[in-house]
Design a protein around this motif. Sequence first.
Motif, mmCIF file in Angstrom:
data_model
loop_
_atom_site.group_PDB
_atom_site.id
_atom_site.type_symbol
_atom_site.label_atom_id
_atom_site.label_comp_id
_atom_site.label_asym_id
_atom_site.label_seq_id
_atom_site.Cartn_x
_atom_site.Cartn_y
_atom_site.Cartn_z
ATOM 1 N N GLN A 40 0.839 -1.200 0.000
ATOM 2 C CA GLN A 40 0.000 0.000 0.000
ATOM 3 C C GLN A 40 0.878 1.255 0.000
ATOM 4 O O GLN A 40 0.586 2.225 -0.697
ATOM 5 C CB GLN A 40 -0.922 0.011 1.211
ATOM 6 N N THR A 41 1.961 1.229 0.770
ATOM 7 C CA THR A 41 2.886 2.363 0.816
ATOM 8 C C THR A 41 3.514 2.598 -0.552
ATOM 9 O O THR A 41 3.596 3.738 -1.016
ATOM 10 C CB THR A 41 3.971 2.120 1.883
ATOM 11 N N THR A 44 0.894 4.113 -2.844
ATOM 12 C CA THR A 44 0.705 5.531 -2.509
ATOM 13 C C THR A 44 1.870 6.350 -3.054
ATOM 14 O O THR A 44 1.669 7.412 -3.656
ATOM 15 C CB THR A 44 0.596 5.716 -0.980
ATOM 16 N N TYR A 45 3.098 5.846 -2.880
ATOM 17 C CA TYR A 45 4.299 6.536 -3.357
ATOM 18 C C TYR A 45 4.230 6.755 -4.869
ATOM 19 O O TYR A 45 4.549 7.830 -5.370
ATOM 20 C CB TYR A 45 5.532 5.720 -2.974
ATOM 21 N N PHE A 118 3.012 8.212 5.499
ATOM 22 C CA PHE A 118 2.219 7.249 4.735
ATOM 23 C C PHE A 118 0.977 6.766 5.475
ATOM 24 O O PHE A 118 -0.046 6.502 4.848
ATOM 25 C CB PHE A 118 3.073 6.046 4.331
ATOM 26 N N ARG A 121 -0.765 10.283 6.388
ATOM 27 C CA ARG A 121 -0.670 11.136 5.193
ATOM 28 C C ARG A 121 -0.649 12.616 5.565
ATOM 29 O O ARG A 121 -1.415 13.433 5.049
ATOM 30 C CB ARG A 121 -1.781 10.824 4.212
ATOM 31 N N ILE A 180 -2.402 14.634 0.942
ATOM 32 C CA ILE A 180 -2.322 13.321 0.312
ATOM 33 C C ILE A 180 -3.570 12.569 0.763
ATOM 34 O O ILE A 180 -3.590 11.965 1.840
ATOM 35 C CB ILE A 180 -1.044 12.564 0.713
ATOM 36 N N ASP A 182 -7.025 9.960 -0.132
ATOM 37 C CA ASP A 182 -7.439 8.835 -0.970
ATOM 38 C C ASP A 182 -8.118 9.328 -2.242
ATOM 39 O O ASP A 182 -7.900 8.764 -3.317
ATOM 40 C CB ASP A 182 -8.377 7.900 -0.199
ATOM 41 N N LEU A 185 -5.462 10.522 -4.706
ATOM 42 C CA LEU A 185 -4.713 9.381 -5.236
ATOM 43 C C LEU A 185 -5.568 8.566 -6.199
ATOM 44 O O LEU A 185 -5.085 8.107 -7.232
ATOM 45 C CB LEU A 185 -4.197 8.503 -4.100
#
Length: 191
Positions: A40-41, A44-45, A118, A121, A180, A182, A185
């Motif tokens: 997940q990290t 996200t990155y 992360f 966020r 940051i 959801d 993203l």
Amino acid sequence: MTTYIPYLTIPHEVFSNAAASVLLPIALGTGVGFSTRPSQTQNTYRLMKQPPLRPPPQVFGPVWTLLYGLMGYAAHRAVTAGLNPLTSTVGGVQTAKHAATLYTIQLGLNLAWMPLFFGLRKPVAALADIAGLVGINGYLTYLFFQLDEVAGWLYVPYMAWLGFATYLNAGVGVMNNWRITDDDLLKRKNV
């Protein structure tokens, strides 16, 4: 100079054992890394807007493992040299105790960064955390050089990476308007 705080400081038995001193930050860093769910990290990155020179996400695990090992060994060398009555300089014992407390504090701040950035966020909070890390570790590097020159040099790569990590944290913050979420993203993922 900071104060030696025994109940806050990693026990001397850890510093006096090279393997324990090296493995402690590696184990703690690995634990924090896995607690933030690596897949997940990494996702996200990849989805965040990034500044130039960003490395691929697969670089961070090996780099941090190496840096944690160097950090732990540097702490072992510096603290044991400073507490050794046969080799320590005048004031070395007090400096070593201060360095041990600072090292413990910086390790806690280091371990807090990934959950801040992360997990929660919160790039602003993560940037404040890493700014504190840079300041504490700059002073800690100075103390390590006083206690054991090799320990000081072992700490230099960590300081360099912290500088680069600060740039990345600030760059991501600026490029993502310090948010940051959801929703943001997800929009990038669907584009």
